[in-house]
Design a protein around this motif. Structure first.
Motif, mmCIF file in Angstrom:
data_model
loop_
_atom_site.group_PDB
_atom_site.id
_atom_site.type_symbol
_atom_site.label_atom_id
_atom_site.label_comp_id
_atom_site.label_asym_id
_atom_site.label_seq_id
_atom_site.Cartn_x
_atom_site.Cartn_y
_atom_site.Cartn_z
ATOM 1 N N GLN A 87 2.548 34.495 19.529
ATOM 2 C CA GLN A 87 1.813 35.749 19.327
ATOM 3 C C GLN A 87 2.595 36.691 18.417
ATOM 4 N N TRP A 90 2.445 35.554 14.874
ATOM 5 C CA TRP A 90 1.121 35.816 14.284
ATOM 6 C C TRP A 90 1.047 37.240 13.720
ATOM 7 N N ILE A 106 -3.712 30.115 18.096
ATOM 8 C CA ILE A 106 -2.487 30.463 18.820
ATOM 9 C C ILE A 106 -2.285 29.524 20.010
ATOM 10 N N ALA B 209 -4.417 38.788 18.974
ATOM 11 C CA ALA B 209 -3.503 37.779 19.513
ATOM 12 C C ALA B 209 -3.448 37.767 21.033
#
Ligand code: FES
Ligand code: FES
Lengths: 153, 714
Positions: A87, A90, A106, B209
């Motif tokens: 994460q 990213w 992910i 995310a």
């Protein structure tokens, strides 16, 4: 209808649904875990990827009745504070465009790194090629997996 | 100084104290030459002035900036606030960005499409930031009893260097809200930009995310029902009858309703309505021809010869030029229909009540959604709210409002809040495609290889004008004729990322390559010579900036070391679309006897780059999209029904199929233009021309994968 006891993100859930309901829709419609996305429903795009006992699976084709006692992890439970190395990578690499595919990307990357903490470029590409990004963020997905791998021991 | 509210409220910047203390700057995004006006804070508190559009600075030092345009992945929700924050001299870490909802009273052009948002709003955003900065400085100067000219701003603070005093924007916000607004504000010099031009990460990275509910499909409401819709299975069919009862008794199903040619199954969960929809027994009847791809091929060929053409541009005398030509080159290029395939399929939430409508979901055109729902329901637009969610891609598909109307229709019929969900199959077979098109190009060369005549005919399916008659090479050729023929197909079509040019650019740039070869000239030299001609002795109107085009051609050639690499087959392409200029070089190498695309080098002139990181993404994504669809995108029809229904039949490009994409921006300080589309059109041509060099086979039809050159290669 049948009742299913599920362990998701280390929490116990009950779901009253028909037994052929894909885990994806149980997560989204019944349990309010909408981070897992629907893209194709036929295991082609990877948007719906979750972990089943740590392994990446496509929840759109996994009937809830087949989950059994396996532990499910969704994007919401990948880390407590959103700080799993994948994460974080990213964000650092600024991967997302529309962002819709990224939860699945992910989860796929996190499962890969768990099994193979130092994947080669080919291993990254071959694993990540199972996930579609319609916006075409593939360059940065590849880079972010490498960044995450470099920060995991 | 304006102080009156009566003087057209719409056109003014409005300032007032926030209820909880702080500075509200309600600025109008619709008028860039706005004069500011001071609005009485008491009136605001009494709700007399509408403050839906604002930049606000709280006493807690949080700066909130609303971004009114729909975010579909183009990065607007990050780029817009960056521009405001630049002029404000805010500390980016203080800035919170919020997606605005539809409000036509305040925002104008609340649309995502045509790469138009940035050019439209650039000035407005800068003035909004600069006005707030001015007021904060005035407030600090007053407090310190120093001239405002001695104060500077930096990172969310006003500073007075000589005395060493400083105050944060949060501390000044309330006082600033009481200062009179300026009639004019000075904008920064481009060379003083600190934030613009930097790489700023997408403001929603963390939400994305961690799986936060951001998208239309993530909308869930108390009492909400789920609906899926069976539309006619082929274009040209209409609904005759449906057996509702058997499906109504299926688990979780609440109702089955029909409207137009649609049958909607409404129920308590997505899976239940999906199963019920699959079980529907529906009879259709024919209302138009059920076309197959073979019909389209035949129609294209017929209309190319005998179609009734509309002339789009004519310069000089083409007939004579072709009669006198030493050499004539003629080629045809064709592409199929394409679905948009945004990864989030169409969906929308609607709650139609007697006294109003609530709409929530992914739309590129919220205003159109509202107008059409008002028409459908007879409810006044003021009573219809539209909440804009983040969107899992758009590519033009969400410019239409069909899925919004469906949600409104179903909600109206079942009198409940409803979310309509399209399956991927629905999304792929539901129409509004990039139309199939065929082009014929003809070029006349004289003895010395000069291009003396040029003809283009486009035959489009529901395309209207399938050409872009004023684009290059128009303006550089003495004798030119561009016309188009239109065919009306029952297959529905609509804009698809970079409408028309998404295919036309490839066809044209491939053809120019053919012409350059026939003229015995290097493709880059050949283009540059034409551009020089357009500059020195333009033929007719020229609607592109010749110098900027030359600029990207030269930059791409330089960065790719054009013609100087051993064992690398290079292909060139350059295109002007949506106000931006992009040149690309594709690089193919032979590996084990097979051509492999290794690199694409892109030179981009979109004026000032606002967000470097986001812009790089747009260019790479545009190249991957253009290349992916040129290579693999294929939609075919049998008896009016698409053969491809999901990603198993319709191939999208994947990570193992992408080349490296190397991007270079021209730094020229010109006001920024859009970037959501312009990188896509040149990709197909750069790649096709590189493959040609490697294989000596022209790729004249998309998808390339079905062409002779790729037989046996997958
Ligand atoms: S939604 Fe499961 S793989 Fe696409
Ligand atoms: S970021 Fe849009 S689909 Fe991947």
């Amino acid at each position: 209808m049948a009742s299913f006891k599920l362990t998701i993100n280390n929490r116990a859930y009950d779901a009253d649904v028909e037994k052929d309901t894909p885990l994806l829709w149980v997560l989204r419609d019944n349990l309010g875990l909408v981070g897992t996305k629907y893209g194709c429903g036929i295991a082609q795009c990877g948007a719906c990827t979750v972990h089943l006992d740590g392994k990446a699976v496509r929840s759109c084709v996994l009937p809830v009745s087949a989950v059994g006692k396996a532990k499910v992890t969704t994007i919401e439970g990948l880390s407590e504070k959103g700080d799993h190395p994948v994460q974080k990578a990213w964000d650092e690499v600024d991967v997302a465009q529309c962002g819709y595919c990224q939860a699945g990307q992910i989860m796929t990357a996190a499962a890969l790194l768990k099994e193979n903490p130092k994947p080669s470029d080919e291993e990254i590409v071959s694993t990540m090629s199972g996930n579609i990004c319609r916006c075409g963020t593939y360059h940065r997905i590849r880079e972010a997996v490498k960044v995450a791998a470099s920060k995991t021991n | 100084m304006q102080t009156s509210e009566q003087t057209s409220r719409r056109n003014f910047i409005k300032i007032a104290a926030a209820a909880g203390g702080g500075l509200f700057l309600g600025f109008n995004w619709s008028n860039s030459s706005a004069l500011p006006v001071v609005v009485d804070a008491q009136k605001v508190a009494a709700g007399l002035v509408n403050f839906n559009s604002y930049l606000s600075i709280g006493t807690d030092n949080v700066i909130t900036i609303i971004s009114p345009n729909p975010e579909i992945g183009q990065g607007i929700k990050t780029a817009f606030p960056m521009v405001v924050a630049e002029e404000l001299d805010a500390d980016w870490k203080q800035v919170k960005t919020v997606q605005g909802n539809l409000d036509t009273g305040i925002y104008e052009r609340q649309v995502t499409g045509g790469s138009g948002a940035v050019p439209h709003s650039w000035e407005r955003l800068r003035k909004a930031g600069a006005t707030a900065r001015y007021l904060l400085v005035e407030a600090a100067a007053a407090q310190w009893s120093v001239p405002a000219s001695e104060c500077t701003t930096e990172n969310g603070k006003v500073l007075h260097r000589t005395s060493g005093k400083s105050l944060s924007y949060g501390e000044l916000a309330e006082a600033a809200s009481k200062m009179p607004a300026p009639a004019e504000v000075k904008l920064k010099k481009e060379s003083d930009f600190k934030l613009i031009g930097q790489s700023v990460r997408n403001v929603d990275n963390n939400n994305i995310a961690t799986g936060k509910p951001l998208f239309g499909l993530d909308v869930y409401r108390e009492g909400m029902l789920f609906a899926m819709i069976q539309r006619p299975k082929a274009f040209g069919l209409k609904l005759k009858s449906v057996q509702k009862e058997a499906v109504k008794s299926m688990p979780g199903i609440v109702d089955v309703v029909t409207f137009d040619n649609s049958v909607a199954v409404v129920g308590k969960s997505t899976w239940q309505v999906k199963k019920a929809k699959d079980a529907l027994k529906i009879e259709y009847e024919k209302e138009a021809e059920l076309e197959s791809s073979a019909d389209h091929n035949r129609i294209f060929q017929q209309l190319m010869e005998n179609g009734e053409a509309t002339v789009r541009r004519k310069n000089g005398d083409v007939e004579t030029a072709f009669k006198n030509a030493a050499k004539v080159i003629k080629s045809e290029y064709q592409c199929p229909f394409l679905p948009h395939s945004p990864l989030e399929p169409m969906n929308f939430f609607a709650h139609v009540r007697e006294d109003g409508v609530e709409l929530i979901g992914p739309t590129q055109t919220p205003e159109r959604a509202r107008t059409e729902v008002a028409k459908l329901t007879g409810i006044a637009p003021e009573k219809i709210t539209v909440e804009i969610t983040r969107q899992g891609g758009g590519f033009g598909r969400r410019l239409a409002a069909d899925f919004v109307l469906e949600a409104a229709n179903v909600s109206k019929l079942v009198k409940a809040p409803v979310k309509v969900i399209w399956t991927r199959e629905d999304d792929m077979t539901g129409g509004i495609y990039r139309p199939a098109v065929r082009y014929r190009f003809e070029a006349a060369l004289d003895k010395s290889g000069e291009l003396i005549g040029y003809k283009l005919r486009g035959v489009g399916m529901n395309s209207g004008n399938s050409t872009r008659e004023d684009n290059f090479p128009s303006g550089s050729v003495e004798n030119l004729l561009i016309d188009s023929v239109e065919y009306k197909s029952p297959i529905t079509t609509g804009p698809w990322r970079a409408p028309i040019t998404n295919f036309l650019a490839y066809a044209e740039q491939s053809f120019l390559d053919e012409v350059a070869e026939a003229a015995g000239k290097d493709p880059v030299e050949f283009r540059l010579a034409l551009l020089e001609k357009a500059k020195k002795s333009p033929v007719g109107d020229i609607k592109y900036d010749v110098d900027r085009m030359i600029g990207v051609v030269k930059l791409a050639a330089e960065k790719s070391k054009w013609g100087k690499k051993k064992g690398v087959y290079q292909g060139f392409s350059v295109y002007f679309s949506h106000r931006s200029y992009v040149a690309q070089v594709g690089e193919v190498v032979m590996e084990k006897g097979k051509p492999v695309l290794k690199n694409v080098i892109a030179a981009v002139d979109c004026g000032i780059v606002i967000n470097k990181s986001g812009s790089l993404q747009q260019v790479r994504g545009g190249v991957v999209d253009g290349l992916g669809h040129a290579m693999y995108g294929n939609m075919t029809f049998k008896d009016g029904a698409p053969d491809q229904r999901n990603f198993n039949g319709f191939r999208l490009i994947r990570m193992n199929e992408i080349p490296e994409v190397d991007v270079h921006f021209v730094d020229n300080g010109i006001s920024p233009t859009g970037l959501g589309e312009p990188a896509l059109p040149p990709a197909g041509g750069a790649v096709a021309n590189a493959f040609y060099k490697a294989t000596k086979q022209r790729l004249r039809n998309q998808p390339f994968i079905n062409e002779e050159a790729f037989k046996g290669i997958s």
